[in-house]
Design an enzyme around this catalytic site. Structure first.
Site, PDB file in Angstrom:
ATOM      1  N   ASP A  11       0.792  -1.033  -0.147  1.00 38.26           N
ATOM      2  CA  ASP A  11      -0.056  -0.069   0.037  1.00 38.26           C
ATOM      3  C   ASP A  11       0.975   1.228  -0.036  1.00 38.26           C
ATOM      4  O   ASP A  11       2.105   1.206   0.268  1.00 38.26           O
ATOM      5  CB  ASP A  11      -0.851  -0.139   1.112  1.00 38.26           C
ATOM      6  CG  ASP A  11      -1.703   1.224   1.428  1.00 38.26           C
ATOM      7  OD1 ASP A  11      -2.268   1.675   0.492  1.00 38.26           O
ATOM      8  OD2 ASP A  11      -1.398   1.645   2.564  1.00 38.26           O
ATOM      9  N   ASP A  41      -0.120   5.200   1.123  1.00 34.68           N
ATOM     10  CA  ASP A  41      -0.464   6.174   2.206  1.00 34.68           C
ATOM     11  C   ASP A  41      -0.408   5.255   3.587  1.00 34.68           C
ATOM     12  O   ASP A  41      -1.115   4.537   3.763  1.00 34.68           O
ATOM     13  CB  ASP A  41      -1.417   7.013   2.167  1.00 34.68           C
ATOM     14  CG  ASP A  41      -1.515   8.158   0.963  1.00 34.68           C
ATOM     15  OD1 ASP A  41      -0.587   8.920   1.090  1.00 34.68           O
ATOM     16  OD2 ASP A  41      -2.329   8.165   0.353  1.00 34.68           O
ATOM     17  N   THR A 100      -2.362   1.093  -4.617  1.00 33.38           N
ATOM     18  CA  THR A 100      -2.951   1.932  -3.904  1.00 33.38           C
ATOM     19  C   THR A 100      -4.284   2.513  -4.235  1.00 33.38           C
ATOM     20  O   THR A 100      -4.744   2.261  -5.440  1.00 33.38           O
ATOM     21  CB  THR A 100      -1.915   3.367  -3.860  1.00 33.38           C
ATOM     22  OG1 THR A 100      -2.668   4.683  -3.365  1.00 33.38           O
ATOM     23  CG2 THR A 100      -1.674   3.523  -5.621  1.00 33.38           C
TER      24      THR A 100
END
Length: 217
Positions: A12, A14, A109
């Site tokens: 991922d 963030d 993402t």
């Protein structure tokens, strides 16, 4: 502590590789003020999800065209704003160690591609050759589509990969894809029960072993 053998890594962005907390909180704070929604309520839902899914959740009666317009405005604002973005501790060096060991790596993402690339570069984290963004999947997290696609881009099944995630929606997506899933950070949630955890990437060793690799840390 982790000790994992796998054939590929799925990240991922963030909260996992990149810390963009101030930008995200600011954007959703302004959205909440405009629509009389508590920012804390929005952030509790939005983390790890596509922007359009969050807009639809909180403004379900809005015309779909207007929902999309609001989502596009939010994203456009965030694409241009990279001030204060930093790496999660050790992320840049860890990604480099994986690449140097010829480990297949993909970014998975919920962000659009332009936003994802800008944030990774601002944080100084190398962008993997394989990237899955919001434009590439029909169903965003918590649906496992992104992780399944990310593994496929590496020529692997998700079950052959380890996924690093920090948010409930993303963790659910990774678990449901079949990937060995590692929690990044402090999150405590039903989905984190029984999962391995790291608080950063410093000190994680990478060793290649005949088409697989081992992570220890």
């Amino acid at each position: 502590m982790i000790d994992i053998v796998a054939s590929g890594v799925l990240f991922d962005m963030d909260g996992t590789l990149v810390d963009s907390t101030a930008i995200v909180e600011g954007a959703w704070g302004r959205f909440g003020a405009q629509h009389d929604i508590a920012p804390s309520t929005i952030l509790a839902f939005s983390h790890g999800r596509q922007t359009i899914d969050t807009v639809r959740h909180f403004l379900p009666d809005l015309d779909p065209t207007e929902q999309r317009r609001l989502a596009d405005e939010l994203v456009a604002d965030e694409v241009e704003n990279t001030h204060g973005i930093i790496e999660i501790p050790g992320a840049a060096a860890f990604v480099r160690r994986l690449v140097e060991a010829d480990v297949p790596v993909a970014l998975v993402t919920s962000a659009p591609r332009d936003l994802a690339l800008n944030r990774m570069r601002a944080a100084g984290v190398d962008v993997p050759e394989a990237v899955v963004t919001s434009e590439d999947v029909e169903h965003g997290k918590p649906h496992p589509d992104g992780y399944v696609r990310g593994a496929a881009l590496l020529g692997l099944r998700a079950e052959e990969c380890v996924a690093f995630e920090d948010a409930p929606a993303g963790l659910q997506a990774a678990v449901d894809s079949g990937a060995t899933t590692v929690v990044v950070g402090e999150l405590e949630d039903d989905v984190t029960i029984g999962l391995a955890r790291v608080h950063g990437f410093d000190g994680i060793e990478v060793s290649a072993e005949d088409g697989t690799f081992r992570l220890r840390g």
